[in-house]
Design an enzyme around this catalytic site. Structure first.
Site, short mmCIF file in Angstrom:
data_model
loop_
_atom_site.label_atom_id
_atom_site.label_comp_id
_atom_site.label_asym_id
_atom_site.label_seq_id
_atom_site.Cartn_x
_atom_site.Cartn_y
_atom_site.Cartn_z
N GLU A 45 1.74 -2.80 20.43
CA GLU A 45 3.05 -3.39 20.71
C GLU A 45 3.99 -3.25 19.52
OE1 GLU A 45 3.94 -4.88 23.53
OE2 GLU A 45 5.85 -5.72 22.86
N ASP A 46 5.18 -2.79 19.79
CA ASP A 46 6.25 -2.74 18.79
C ASP A 46 5.87 -2.01 17.50
OD1 ASP A 46 7.94 -3.87 20.56
OD2 ASP A 46 8.20 -5.78 19.54
N TYR A 84 9.46 -15.57 25.16
CA TYR A 84 9.53 -14.13 24.92
C TYR A 84 10.99 -13.74 24.71
CZ TYR A 84 7.64 -9.63 24.29
OH TYR A 84 7.32 -8.45 23.69
N ARG A 109 8.76 -2.31 14.40
CA ARG A 109 9.93 -2.12 15.28
C ARG A 109 9.95 -3.26 16.29
NH1 ARG A 109 10.74 0.31 20.70
NH2 ARG A 109 9.59 -1.62 20.77
N ASN A 151 18.15 -3.72 25.46
CA ASN A 151 18.11 -5.17 25.21
C ASN A 151 18.68 -5.49 23.84
OD1 ASN A 151 16.61 -5.79 27.59
ND2 ASN A 151 14.83 -4.91 26.60
N ASP A 192 2.57 -0.97 25.76
CA ASP A 192 3.49 -1.53 26.75
C ASP A 192 4.91 -0.99 26.61
OD1 ASP A 192 4.03 -3.33 28.97
OD2 ASP A 192 5.29 -4.37 27.52
N ASP A 193 5.33 -0.74 25.36
CA ASP A 193 6.71 -0.24 25.16
C ASP A 193 6.89 1.10 25.87
OD1 ASP A 193 7.23 -2.39 23.31
OD2 ASP A 193 5.97 -1.30 21.90
N LYS A 224 3.67 -12.49 23.85
CA LYS A 224 3.24 -11.60 24.92
C LYS A 224 1.94 -12.11 25.55
CE LYS A 224 4.51 -7.26 26.12
NZ LYS A 224 5.50 -6.25 25.82
P1 NAD Z 1 13.30 3.90 20.43
O1 NAD Z 1 13.78 3.58 19.09
O2 NAD Z 1 11.95 4.49 20.61
O3 NAD Z 1 14.35 4.92 21.13
C1 NAD Z 1 15.73 4.84 21.05
C2 NAD Z 1 16.29 6.20 21.41
O4 NAD Z 1 17.71 6.11 21.49
C3 NAD Z 1 15.97 7.29 20.40
O5 NAD Z 1 15.56 8.44 21.06
C4 NAD Z 1 17.30 7.53 19.72
O6 NAD Z 1 17.43 8.89 19.31
C5 NAD Z 1 18.26 7.24 20.84
N1 NAD Z 1 19.61 6.96 20.35
C6 NAD Z 1 19.99 6.27 19.25
N2 NAD Z 1 21.33 6.30 19.13
C7 NAD Z 1 21.79 7.00 20.17
C8 NAD Z 1 23.08 7.38 20.59
N3 NAD Z 1 24.16 7.04 19.89
N4 NAD Z 1 23.20 8.12 21.70
C9 NAD Z 1 22.12 8.48 22.40
N5 NAD Z 1 20.87 8.14 22.06
C10 NAD Z 1 20.70 7.42 20.95
O7 NAD Z 1 13.43 2.58 21.26
P2 NAD Z 1 12.82 2.27 22.72
O8 NAD Z 1 11.55 1.53 22.61
O9 NAD Z 1 12.80 3.52 23.51
O10 NAD Z 1 13.90 1.26 23.28
C11 NAD Z 1 15.21 1.68 23.58
C12 NAD Z 1 15.95 0.57 24.29
O11 NAD Z 1 15.31 0.30 25.54
C13 NAD Z 1 15.96 -0.74 23.50
O12 NAD Z 1 17.25 -1.30 23.53
C14 NAD Z 1 15.02 -1.62 24.26
O13 NAD Z 1 15.43 -2.95 24.22
C15 NAD Z 1 15.11 -1.08 25.67
N6 NAD Z 1 13.88 -1.35 26.44
C16 NAD Z 1 14.00 -1.92 27.67
C17 NAD Z 1 12.87 -2.21 28.41
C18 NAD Z 1 13.02 -2.80 29.77
O14 NAD Z 1 14.06 -2.78 30.33
N7 NAD Z 1 11.98 -3.31 30.39
C19 NAD Z 1 11.61 -1.95 27.88
C20 NAD Z 1 11.51 -1.34 26.62
C21 NAD Z 1 12.66 -1.05 25.90
#
Ligand code: NAD
Length: 557
Positions: free
Chosen positions: A249-250, A107, A160, A412, A272-273, A178
């Site tokens: 997913e994604d 993963y 995504r 991530n 899950d996201d 997954k």
């Molecule tokens: P997403 O694309 O849905 O959301 C990203 C958000 O960040 C958007 O709202 C965007 O407007 C904002 N953004 C972009 N540039 C920015 C900036 N310069 N300043 C402030 N905000 C900004 O993506 P997501 O699914 O919400 O994932 C976001 C992050 O969280 C990814 O890096 C992902 O790897 C991480 N994530 C971590 C876990 C975990 O820790 N278990 C799980 C899911 C996602």
């Protein structure tokens, strides 16, 4: 009349084999060098294998020796993927016995690299590809799947993939990886898992030009055409595999929220996201509160990023606070967001629908630092994909406001984290309670060893899947995600907490998943979401239902 919840056994589907070679080529039947003398004689395998009979332990040693010799992650991914094609039991035995070493390969982060070049490293198909060219024939395609009773489907449209964007049909690596974790972590039998890629096209020009790309060479469909395709898919699954849980997913953020809202009350589904991330993060918050001594309903949360992860976490925290007696509007008012434009507040006219409920009254604020000063959060969570945005000044400000500032840098991979674990400890005078999305090495602060927690979705989604499928739950509810969070947090020991670790060791993942599954199934029974009778001992049932990677006895039928 209600039936009692069933117990699962590992199956040995010998009827699949038509000739001796099938025993070696069917990954469910194959034992490789572990076929016994008796089996070799009985199934015509004499001479087709080297004479020495290995134990599964010896086979694991052999695999691990080779695995560790491969210098790079991608090479290790290809090796494990080939093993999965050859011998399921051995693959799961190796993965489960070495989960901390193998999870980052099958993963994230390595699966991301694999998806980027999936068409180049492709060997065998591992799931169903449903392309837009077959609109109107999705039921027929589902019926082509050789297993007749899949219980967990992970589906993506590849738009995504992790933080890597639109990877089209290459996204298949994600459902495959997954679902391997559903089996390895929770013990969902592998034959009950079904990875699906909805190939609606890709807008990734590099892939469209790549001669080895294996998906449809067209731009994505969108709008009503996309919705009607997904609708046909969901209806077809409900008809062909009525017992299956569908995990989205994604999908890109503009579709993910919409699809979840549309189907969550119609079929057995979750995202899950959004929801899995929320649950594991809430578990981290519950653990952090054991250190700070506060209640969830009294926390003020500030998020950097307002996408699937961040708003999902906020929604679940609100539901959990309400369940603890908080007023809903008040709990919503304690969740604040900074997105790429600044603080999400009610004078903004550019907000997407999922952000609007969190647009509270406040003067416009452009920077995160100014937002921290004004909102004075007790918990700061980064889910923006923007590295190093939690600066020294911001962490120091959090430490000024709070005795123990809670700082989660969830983006991530590790290189995208909003701040590194060591920086969070250094800049807060060792007081930060820290977790990240990707692993960070152990840290030191003034001689004290601190182990940063990893808020890994794999702590939660496999157990949710086991609980839902074994209990026969018809829906996946918010309550299931917060009982999962509570259960996970309760498994974090005082020793873990003393070292700064907010989650239990991954090596306990089978028991963690069984307990989460039991808690989820209790919700299903209590909420009338299943027709099955509650068993006397739910946890025992979950443990008994878990697939074990042991070779079954093969018998001709
Ligand atoms: P997403 O694309 O849905 O959301 C990203 C958000 O960040 C958007 O709202 C965007 O407007 C904002 N953004 C972009 N540039 C920015 C900036 N310069 N300043 C402030 N905000 C900004 O993506 P997501 O699914 O919400 O994932 C976001 C992050 O969280 C990814 O890096 C992902 O790897 C991480 N994530 C971590 C876990 C975990 O820790 N278990 C799980 C899911 C996602």
């Amino acid at each position: 009349m209600k039936t009692t919840l069933p117990s699962r056994k590992n199956s040995t589907p010998v009827h699949r084999a038509r000739c001796a070679a099938d025993f070696l080529h069917d990954p469910y039947l194959n034992k490789g060098t572990a076929f016994t003398e008796v089996e070799r004689k009985r199934f015509g395998l004499l001479g087709l294998l080297p004479p020495q009979v290995s134990t599964i332990e010896q086979q694991c040693t052999r695999v691990l020796e080779n695995f560790r010799r491969v210098p790079d992650g991608l090479g290790k991914f290809i090796m494990l993927s080939a093993l999965q094609d050859r011998n399921q039991t051995l693959f799961y035995r190796v993965v489960m016995d070495n989960i901390e070493e193998t999870m980052p390969i099958i993963y994230t982060p390595v699966v991301g690299q694999a998806c980027q070049i999936y068409g180049h490293i492709f060997r065998r198909p591992k799931g169903l590809y449903i392309s837009r060219n077959y609109k109107g024939r999705i039921r027929e395609i589902l019926r082509n799947w050789p297993e007749k009773d899949p219980r967990v489907i992970v589906v993506t449209d590849g738009e995504r993939i992790l933080g890597l964007g639109d990877l089209g049909a290459n996204g298949m690596g994600i459902p495959v990886g997954k679902l391997s974790l559903y089996t390895a972590c929770a013990g969902i039998p592998p034959e009950q898992t079904l990875p699906i890629l909805l190939d609606v096209g890709t807008n990734n020009e590099d892939l469209l030009k790549d001669p080895l790309y294996l998906g449809i060479r067209k731009k994505r469909i969108s709008g009503a055409e996309f919705d009607s395709f997904v609708d046909e898919f969901v209806n077809a699954v409900s008809e062909v595999f009525p017992a299956a849980l569908i995990q989205f997913e994604d999908f890109a953020n503009h579709n993910a929220f919409r699809l979840l809202a549309k189907y969550r009350d119609e079929v057995c589904t979750f995202n899950d996201d959004i929801q899995g991330t929320a649950s594991v993060t809430l578990a981290g918050i519950y653990s952090a509160l054991r250190l700070t001594g506060g209640d969830l309903k009294d926390q003020t949360l500030l998020f950097l990023g307002a996408g699937e992860a961040a708003t999902g976490i906020a929604e679940l925290c609100v539901s959990a606070a309400v369940a603890e007696g908080a007023d809903r509007a008040e709990a919503m008012g304690r969740c604040w967001f900074v997105d790429s434009t600044g603080l999400v507040e009610d004078s903004r006219t550019d907000l997407a629908a999922h952000k609007k409920p969190f647009a509270h009254r406040h003067a416009p604020v452009k920077s995160l630092e100014a937002a921290v000063k004004s909102i004075r959060p007790s918990i700061l969570i980064g889910a923006s994909g923007q590295p190093k945005r939690f600066t020294r000044e911001i962490v120091a400000e959090m430490a000024k406001i709070n005795k123990r500032p809670v700082i989660f840098a969830l983006s991530n991979p590790t290189s995208k984290a909003e701040c590194a674990a060591q920086d969070a400890y250094d800049w807060s005078g060792g007081r930060a309670i820290y977790a990240s999305g990707s692993p960070f090495p152990t840290c030191k602060y003034k001689g004290k060893t601190l182990i940063p927690g990893q808020s890994n979705n794999a702590y939660v989604f496999p157990g949710i899947g086991l609980g839902v499928t074994v209990s026969g739950a018809r829906r996946v509810t918010d309550e299931m995600f917060f009982v999962a969070a509570k259960t996970l947090a309760e498994m974090t020991s005082p020793k873990d907490l003393a070292q700064g670790r907010l989650f239990p060791a991954l090596s306990q993942i089978r028991e963690i998943s069984a307990r989460i599954a039991a808690a989820v199934a209790e919700v299903a029974c209590r909420s009338g979401l299943t027709d099955k009778r509650r068993p006397k001992n739910m946890l025992e049932l979950m443990r008994r239902s878990q697939y074990q990677p042991v070779y079954g006895r093969l018998e001709r039928n």
